[in-house]
Write an enzyme that holds these catalytic residues in place. Structure first.
Site, mmCIF file in Angstrom:
data_model
loop_
_atom_site.group_PDB
_atom_site.id
_atom_site.type_symbol
_atom_site.label_atom_id
_atom_site.label_comp_id
_atom_site.label_asym_id
_atom_site.label_seq_id
_atom_site.Cartn_x
_atom_site.Cartn_y
_atom_site.Cartn_z
ATOM 1 N N CYS A 12 -3.699 6.949 5.871
ATOM 2 C CA CYS A 12 -4.577 7.324 4.753
ATOM 3 C C CYS A 12 -4.268 6.390 3.583
ATOM 4 C CB CYS A 12 -4.417 8.807 4.392
ATOM 5 S SG CYS A 12 -2.766 9.269 3.822
ATOM 6 N N ASN A 15 -0.339 8.184 1.980
ATOM 7 C CA ASN A 15 0.643 8.685 2.972
ATOM 8 C C ASN A 15 1.432 9.882 2.442
ATOM 9 O OD1 ASN A 15 3.523 7.383 4.852
ATOM 10 N ND2 ASN A 15 1.942 8.771 5.540
ATOM 11 N N CYS A 17 -0.653 12.977 1.709
ATOM 12 C CA CYS A 17 -1.498 14.163 1.938
ATOM 13 C C CYS A 17 -2.043 14.196 3.358
ATOM 14 C CB CYS A 17 -2.661 14.212 0.937
ATOM 15 S SG CYS A 17 -2.129 14.341 -0.790
ATOM 16 N N ARG A 18 -3.063 13.395 3.640
ATOM 17 C CA ARG A 18 -3.771 13.522 4.912
ATOM 18 C C ARG A 18 -2.979 13.014 6.116
ATOM 19 N NH1 ARG A 18 -8.859 10.369 2.833
ATOM 20 N NH2 ARG A 18 -7.138 9.412 1.687
ATOM 21 N N SER A 19 -2.452 11.785 6.025
ATOM 22 C CA SER A 19 -1.803 11.240 7.237
ATOM 23 C C SER A 19 -0.510 11.955 7.614
ATOM 24 C CB SER A 19 -1.626 9.719 7.150
ATOM 25 O OG SER A 19 -0.809 9.333 6.086
ATOM 26 N N ASP A 127 -10.514 13.436 1.028
ATOM 27 C CA ASP A 127 -9.262 13.288 0.291
ATOM 28 C C ASP A 127 -9.029 14.558 -0.539
ATOM 29 O OD1 ASP A 127 -7.172 12.595 -1.303
ATOM 30 O OD2 ASP A 127 -7.993 10.668 -1.923
HETATM 31 P P1 4NP Z 1 -3.684 10.657 0.811
HETATM 32 O O1 4NP Z 1 -4.079 11.243 -0.623
HETATM 33 O O2 4NP Z 1 -4.322 9.286 0.897
HETATM 34 O O3 4NP Z 1 -4.295 11.621 1.748
HETATM 35 O O4 4NP Z 1 -2.174 10.619 0.867
HETATM 36 C C1 4NP Z 1 -3.906 10.555 -1.816
HETATM 37 C C2 4NP Z 1 -2.666 10.459 -2.369
HETATM 38 C C3 4NP Z 1 -2.507 9.815 -3.570
HETATM 39 C C4 4NP Z 1 -3.608 9.265 -4.205
HETATM 40 C C5 4NP Z 1 -4.854 9.363 -3.638
HETATM 41 C C6 4NP Z 1 -5.004 10.008 -2.433
HETATM 42 N N1 4NP Z 1 -3.429 8.635 -5.453
HETATM 43 O O5 4NP Z 1 -4.437 8.176 -6.025
HETATM 44 O O6 4NP Z 1 -2.289 8.511 -5.945
#
Ligand code: 4NP
Length: 156
Positions: A12, A15, A17-19, A127
């Site tokens: 993602c 790294n 939240c989703r992954s 997201d």
């Molecule tokens: P992820 O979520 O890609 O699922 O881990 C996010 C985590 C952090 C951010 C965006 C999405 N950020 O903008 O910091």
């Protein structure tokens, strides 16, 4: 020629939240199925490198029986394209970013995670970072559906 055993990377943006949730769901499903698979997750970005998963991701995983507190974020590397046989992007931007750095000769299958789920082909795992806790429940449901489909495919 013997086929190499599967090694699966979930990707993602951050790294956190989703992954990590996809990694946890797939770990649970492979354990349940008795499959041995190398499993990891990474982010296309490096802002959160070294950080544990978002507390909301940790909570939704723990509620499903998966403790992901010890995971630490890392950025995807060019070496991942030879280390892993399957690389799954959570969304279309992650997929584009992966394709932009993929070595021309990679044999890894690089695709959207939800391409695994009948009826969800081409869709992105939303997201949840800027949303509420319920968005993390949706994320967990999405990654669990994909994990089950992938286990079924690998067990065939
Ligand atoms: P992820 O979520 O890609 O699922 O881990 C996010 C985590 C952090 C951010 C965006 C999405 N950020 O903008 O910091």
């Amino acid at each position: 020629m013997s086929e190499r055993s599967p090694a699966v990377l979930f990707v993602c943006l951050g790294n956190i939240c989703r992954s990590p949730l996809a990694e946890a769901a797939f770990r649970s499903e492979t354990a349940r199925a008795g499959l041995t698979v190398e499993i990891d997750s990474a982010g296309t970005g490096d802002w959160h490198a070294g950080s544990p998963p978002d507390p909301r991701a940790q909570a939704v995983a723990l509620a499903a029986g998966a403790d992901i507190a010890a995971l630490r974020a890392r950025q995807v590397t060019v070496d991942d394209f030879s280390r892993f046989t399957h690389i799954f992007a959570m969304d279309a931007q992650n997929l584009a970013d992966l394709r932009a750095i993929a070595p021309a000769d990679t044999s890894a299958r690089v695709s959207l995670l939800l391409d695994l789920v009948p009826g969800r082909e081409g869709a992105s795992v939303s997201d949840p970072y800027y949303g509420g806790e319920e968005l993390f429940e949706y994320t967990w449901d999405d990654v669990t559906a994909a994990a089950r489909a992938l286990v079924a495919e690998l067990a065939r």
